[in-house]
Design a protein around this motif. Structure first.
Motif, short mmCIF file in Angstrom:
data_model
loop_
_atom_site.label_atom_id
_atom_site.label_comp_id
_atom_site.label_asym_id
_atom_site.label_seq_id
_atom_site.Cartn_x
_atom_site.Cartn_y
_atom_site.Cartn_z
N TRP A 69 -12.92 6.37 65.04
CA TRP A 69 -13.90 5.96 64.01
C TRP A 69 -13.65 4.55 63.50
O TRP A 69 -14.24 4.13 62.51
CB TRP A 69 -13.86 6.93 62.83
N ALA A 70 -12.80 3.79 64.17
CA ALA A 70 -12.44 2.45 63.70
C ALA A 70 -13.65 1.52 63.71
O ALA A 70 -14.49 1.57 64.61
CB ALA A 70 -11.33 1.87 64.57
N ASP A 71 -13.71 0.65 62.71
CA ASP A 71 -14.76 -0.36 62.67
C ASP A 71 -14.35 -1.57 63.51
O ASP A 71 -13.23 -1.65 64.00
CB ASP A 71 -15.09 -0.76 61.23
N GLN A 72 -15.27 -2.50 63.68
CA GLN A 72 -15.03 -3.65 64.55
C GLN A 72 -13.85 -4.50 64.07
O GLN A 72 -13.03 -4.94 64.88
CB GLN A 72 -16.30 -4.52 64.66
N SER A 74 -11.23 -3.55 62.41
CA SER A 74 -9.99 -2.83 62.69
C SER A 74 -9.63 -2.92 64.17
O SER A 74 -8.46 -3.07 64.53
CB SER A 74 -10.11 -1.37 62.27
N ASP A 104 -17.83 5.70 72.01
CA ASP A 104 -18.00 4.40 71.35
C ASP A 104 -17.43 3.32 72.27
O ASP A 104 -16.21 3.20 72.42
CB ASP A 104 -17.28 4.40 70.00
#
Length: 183
Positions: A69-72, A74, A104
């Motif tokens: 679920w990491a964002d960009q 991160s 993803d």
């Protein structure tokens, strides 16, 4: 954090830039508001330097869960740190669910890029088999004898996923449905 040690190990400039990362810790009065002129690379470098400084105090273990679920930002930080922190007394453990991570593209490409650095050892954890689930339940509950029907039922509900097993046992206990008696 041991501020006196940090000031001897890390320049105040980098500590100031790392300040937003330390929002849940007691701040040293010597830290000022972080610099608004800094760019993203400066913040990543401050994070790397902070981790390196902490690693000189003692070996450091950093566990990052649910990487799927990491964002960009991160993901970019992970790549930067993967290259920057080679051969340092720092162990980074990334936990993720393969199915969601593969779904993803950015996450999976980042994991592949980290693999390409040669720094990783990937452990693929499979769900427990029925027999292992029964052992997990017996040991976890301190049972003197096995509970095959109970184990089969929990296995059917959780498919042997240890987290789901633990949470199911916790829920059954909290609801008063799981208790110890002579049976």
């Amino acid at each position: 954090l041991r501020w006196q040690q940090m000031y001897t190990l890390l320049d105040a400039h980098w500590l100031n830039l790392a300040q937003p990362l330390l929002t849940n810790t007691e701040r040293s009065p010597r830290l000022t508001d972080y610099e608004s002129r800094a760019n993203e690379q400066d913040y990543l470098e401050s994070l790397a330097r902070l981790l390196l400084a902490l690693g000189t105090l003692r070996p450091l273990l950093l566990i990052l869960d649910d990487v799927q679920w990491a964002d960009q930002a991160s993901l970019e930080a992970l790549l930067f740190l993967g290259h920057r922190l080679r051969q340092q007394p720092l162990l980074v453990v990334l936990a993720f669910r393969s199915v969601e991570a593969r779904a993803d593209t950015a996450v999976w490409q980042t994991l592949d890029a980290l693999d390409a650095t040669g720094l990783r050892l990937r452990l693929h954890l499979e769900p427990l088999a029925l027999e292992e689930t029964a052992e997990f339940i017996s040991q976890g509950l301190g049972l003197r004898q096995s509970a095959p029907l109970f184990s089969q039922r929990l296995y059917a509900e959780t498919q042997g996923v240890p987290l789901l097993l633990l949470e199911s046992l916790r829920l059954l206990h909290d609801e008063g449905l799981l208790y110890r008696d002579e049976q």
